[in-house]
Scaffold this motif. Structure first.
Motif, PDB file in Angstrom:
ATOM      1  N   THR A  32      47.273  45.543 -74.778  1.00  0.00           N
ATOM      2  CA  THR A  32      47.868  46.437 -73.788  1.00  0.00           C
ATOM      3  C   THR A  32      48.748  45.656 -72.820  1.00  0.00           C
ATOM      4  O   THR A  32      49.818  46.116 -72.431  1.00  0.00           O
ATOM      5  CB  THR A  32      46.765  47.210 -73.028  1.00  0.00           C
ATOM      6  OG1 THR A  32      45.951  47.898 -73.988  1.00  0.00           O
ATOM      7  CG2 THR A  32      47.364  48.215 -72.067  1.00  0.00           C
ATOM      8  N   LEU A  35      52.014  45.175 -74.593  1.00  0.00           N
ATOM      9  CA  LEU A  35      52.807  46.407 -74.654  1.00  0.00           C
ATOM     10  C   LEU A  35      53.396  46.785 -73.291  1.00  0.00           C
ATOM     11  O   LEU A  35      54.478  47.362 -73.222  1.00  0.00           O
ATOM     12  CB  LEU A  35      51.950  47.568 -75.173  1.00  0.00           C
ATOM     13  CG  LEU A  35      51.567  47.504 -76.645  1.00  0.00           C
ATOM     14  CD1 LEU A  35      50.532  48.570 -76.968  1.00  0.00           C
ATOM     15  CD2 LEU A  35      52.796  47.658 -77.523  1.00  0.00           C
ATOM     16  N   LEU A  36      52.700  46.462 -72.227  1.00  0.00           N
ATOM     17  CA  LEU A  36      53.142  46.828 -70.876  1.00  0.00           C
ATOM     18  C   LEU A  36      53.738  45.644 -70.118  1.00  0.00           C
ATOM     19  O   LEU A  36      53.812  45.660 -68.897  1.00  0.00           O
ATOM     20  CB  LEU A  36      51.950  47.403 -70.089  1.00  0.00           C
ATOM     21  CG  LEU A  36      51.340  48.685 -70.644  1.00  0.00           C
ATOM     22  CD1 LEU A  36      50.104  49.073 -69.856  1.00  0.00           C
ATOM     23  CD2 LEU A  36      52.359  49.823 -70.646  1.00  0.00           C
ATOM     24  N   GLN A  58      47.145  52.601 -69.919  1.00  0.00           N
ATOM     25  CA  GLN A  58      48.415  52.908 -70.568  1.00  0.00           C
ATOM     26  C   GLN A  58      48.460  54.402 -70.812  1.00  0.00           C
ATOM     27  O   GLN A  58      47.423  55.031 -71.063  1.00  0.00           O
ATOM     28  CB  GLN A  58      48.488  52.169 -71.889  1.00  0.00           C
ATOM     29  CG  GLN A  58      49.692  52.472 -72.733  1.00  0.00           C
ATOM     30  CD  GLN A  58      49.617  51.753 -74.073  1.00  0.00           C
ATOM     31  OE1 GLN A  58      49.088  50.663 -74.170  1.00  0.00           O
ATOM     32  NE2 GLN A  58      50.136  52.390 -75.106  1.00  0.00           N
ATOM     33  N   GLY A  59      49.642  55.010 -70.738  1.00  0.00           N
ATOM     34  CA  GLY A  59      49.769  56.429 -71.012  1.00  0.00           C
ATOM     35  C   GLY A  59      51.194  56.790 -71.354  1.00  0.00           C
ATOM     36  O   GLY A  59      52.092  55.942 -71.324  1.00  0.00           O
ATOM     37  N   ARG A  60      51.391  58.069 -71.686  1.00  0.00           N
ATOM     38  CA  ARG A  60      52.721  58.566 -72.050  1.00  0.00           C
ATOM     39  C   ARG A  60      53.070  59.779 -71.198  1.00  0.00           C
ATOM     40  O   ARG A  60      52.253  60.676 -71.035  1.00  0.00           O
ATOM     41  CB  ARG A  60      52.775  58.955 -73.520  1.00  0.00           C
ATOM     42  CG  ARG A  60      52.664  57.772 -74.453  1.00  0.00           C
ATOM     43  CD  ARG A  60      52.648  58.181 -75.918  1.00  0.00           C
ATOM     44  NE  ARG A  60      53.841  58.889 -76.341  1.00  0.00           N
ATOM     45  CZ  ARG A  60      54.955  58.293 -76.787  1.00  0.00           C
ATOM     46  NH1 ARG A  60      55.010  56.987 -76.850  1.00  0.00           N
ATOM     47  NH2 ARG A  60      55.987  59.009 -77.181  1.00  0.00           N
ATOM     48  N   THR A  65      56.232  55.562 -72.933  1.00  0.00           N
ATOM     49  CA  THR A  65      54.967  54.865 -72.704  1.00  0.00           C
ATOM     50  C   THR A  65      55.095  53.979 -71.479  1.00  0.00           C
ATOM     51  O   THR A  65      56.075  53.259 -71.319  1.00  0.00           O
ATOM     52  CB  THR A  65      54.603  54.006 -73.924  1.00  0.00           C
ATOM     53  OG1 THR A  65      54.446  54.860 -75.051  1.00  0.00           O
ATOM     54  CG2 THR A  65      53.300  53.244 -73.690  1.00  0.00           C
ATOM     55  N   GLU A  79      57.151  53.408 -65.909  1.00  0.00           N
ATOM     56  CA  GLU A  79      57.700  53.050 -67.215  1.00  0.00           C
ATOM     57  C   GLU A  79      58.967  52.244 -66.989  1.00  0.00           C
ATOM     58  O   GLU A  79      59.888  52.692 -66.306  1.00  0.00           O
ATOM     59  CB  GLU A  79      58.022  54.321 -68.004  1.00  0.00           C
ATOM     60  CG  GLU A  79      58.706  54.063 -69.320  1.00  0.00           C
ATOM     61  CD  GLU A  79      59.293  55.319 -69.943  1.00  0.00           C
ATOM     62  OE1 GLU A  79      59.886  55.187 -71.015  1.00  0.00           O
ATOM     63  OE2 GLU A  79      59.182  56.412 -69.355  1.00  0.00           O
ATOM     64  N   SER A 106      42.659  62.727 -78.820  1.00  0.00           N
ATOM     65  CA  SER A 106      43.561  62.652 -77.671  1.00  0.00           C
ATOM     66  C   SER A 106      42.817  62.373 -76.376  1.00  0.00           C
ATOM     67  O   SER A 106      41.592  62.505 -76.302  1.00  0.00           O
ATOM     68  CB  SER A 106      44.351  63.953 -77.525  1.00  0.00           C
ATOM     69  OG  SER A 106      43.490  65.004 -77.122  1.00  0.00           O
ATOM     70  N   ASP A 108      44.130  63.211 -72.368  1.00  0.00           N
ATOM     71  CA  ASP A 108      45.206  63.651 -71.486  1.00  0.00           C
ATOM     72  C   ASP A 108      44.698  63.840 -70.065  1.00  0.00           C
ATOM     73  O   ASP A 108      43.546  64.223 -69.852  1.00  0.00           O
ATOM     74  CB  ASP A 108      45.800  64.973 -71.970  1.00  0.00           C
ATOM     75  CG  ASP A 108      46.349  64.891 -73.387  1.00  0.00           C
ATOM     76  OD1 ASP A 108      46.858  63.817 -73.754  1.00  0.00           O
ATOM     77  OD2 ASP A 108      46.256  65.896 -74.113  1.00  0.00           O
ATOM     78  N   ARG A 123      47.860  60.527 -74.064  1.00  0.00           N
ATOM     79  CA  ARG A 123      47.479  59.308 -74.782  1.00  0.00           C
ATOM     80  C   ARG A 123      47.017  58.184 -73.847  1.00  0.00           C
ATOM     81  O   ARG A 123      47.462  57.040 -73.968  1.00  0.00           O
ATOM     82  CB  ARG A 123      48.618  58.823 -75.660  1.00  0.00           C
ATOM     83  CG  ARG A 123      48.975  59.776 -76.758  1.00  0.00           C
ATOM     84  CD  ARG A 123      49.980  59.175 -77.684  1.00  0.00           C
ATOM     85  NE  ARG A 123      50.398  60.152 -78.675  1.00  0.00           N
ATOM     86  CZ  ARG A 123      51.409  59.961 -79.486  1.00  0.00           C
ATOM     87  NH1 ARG A 123      52.102  58.856 -79.435  1.00  0.00           N
ATOM     88  NH2 ARG A 123      51.731  60.886 -80.357  1.00  0.00           N
ATOM     89  N   TYR A 125      45.065  55.261 -72.613  1.00  0.00           N
ATOM     90  CA  TYR A 125      44.336  54.205 -73.316  1.00  0.00           C
ATOM     91  C   TYR A 125      43.951  53.134 -72.322  1.00  0.00           C
ATOM     92  O   TYR A 125      44.785  52.727 -71.525  1.00  0.00           O
ATOM     93  CB  TYR A 125      45.194  53.590 -74.428  1.00  0.00           C
ATOM     94  CG  TYR A 125      44.479  52.447 -75.114  1.00  0.00           C
ATOM     95  CD1 TYR A 125      43.576  52.702 -76.135  1.00  0.00           C
ATOM     96  CD2 TYR A 125      44.674  51.143 -74.706  1.00  0.00           C
ATOM     97  CE1 TYR A 125      42.894  51.654 -76.747  1.00  0.00           C
ATOM     98  CE2 TYR A 125      43.990  50.093 -75.313  1.00  0.00           C
ATOM     99  CZ  TYR A 125      43.106  50.354 -76.328  1.00  0.00           C
ATOM    100  OH  TYR A 125      42.426  49.328 -76.916  1.00  0.00           O
TER     101      TYR A 125
END
Length: 158
Positions: A32, A35-36, A58-60, A65, A79, A106, A108, A123, A125
């Motif tokens: 993570t 990714l971030l 992490q989220g969308r 993302t 983001e 999922s 949310d 999403r 995480y």
């Protein structure tokens, strides 16, 4: 700006950088963090000195993302794309309701504001953070006298 003021400002920046570094190491796994990485690099510039990071995930939002940052003052979704930047700040006193929906496929988080558009983060995480975030926000945003109130909004007219 005096030399003392510059020193104080530099110390605050250093302390914010260190706080972010420690929070990221403690609250995000290596994948993570990778990714971030853009968001992590920019995060110290978005936080004032003394604002404490409590939860990271992490989220969308709208297909992008990013990083969910829960501090002692607000919920933030950040983001940092290659050619764009999105920052959603939601102070706790603006939050009317928070809902979490976690299932096998999922996770949310929906935040409703008293005024203006809400924020839906999908999403989330890691998944367990969805409930952790919702419970913390619910406690912070509840009105005085309601169960779980810790600071949130003042009661409105009846």
């Amino acid at each position: 700006m005096s030399l003392a003021e510059r020193g104080d400002k530099l110390a605050a920046v250093r302390s914010t950088d260190e706080h972010v570094e420690q929070a990221v190491a403690a609250k995000l796994d290596a994948g993570t963090r990778w990714l971030l990485r853009r968001e992590i690099q920019q995060l110290p510039g978005l936080l004032p000195a003394g604002e404490e990071i409590l939860i990271l995930a992490q989220g969308r939002v709208d297909g992008g993302t990013g990083m969910i940052v829960v501090t002692d003052a607000r919920l933030m979704f950040f983001e940092q794309g290659v050619s764009h930047r999105r920052v959603e700040n939601v102070p706790y006193f603006e939050i009317e309701r928070v809902e979490a929906d976690v299932s096998v496929v999922s996770s949310d988080l929906s935040v409703s504001r008293f005024v203006g558009e809400g924020l839906t983060i999908g999403r989330v995480y890691p998944k367990p953070r969805t409930m952790e975030i919702a419970e913390y926000i619910d406690a912070r945003a509840s009105a005085p006298g309601e169960p779980g109130h810790t600071l949130g909004r003042q009661p409105g007219p009846a």
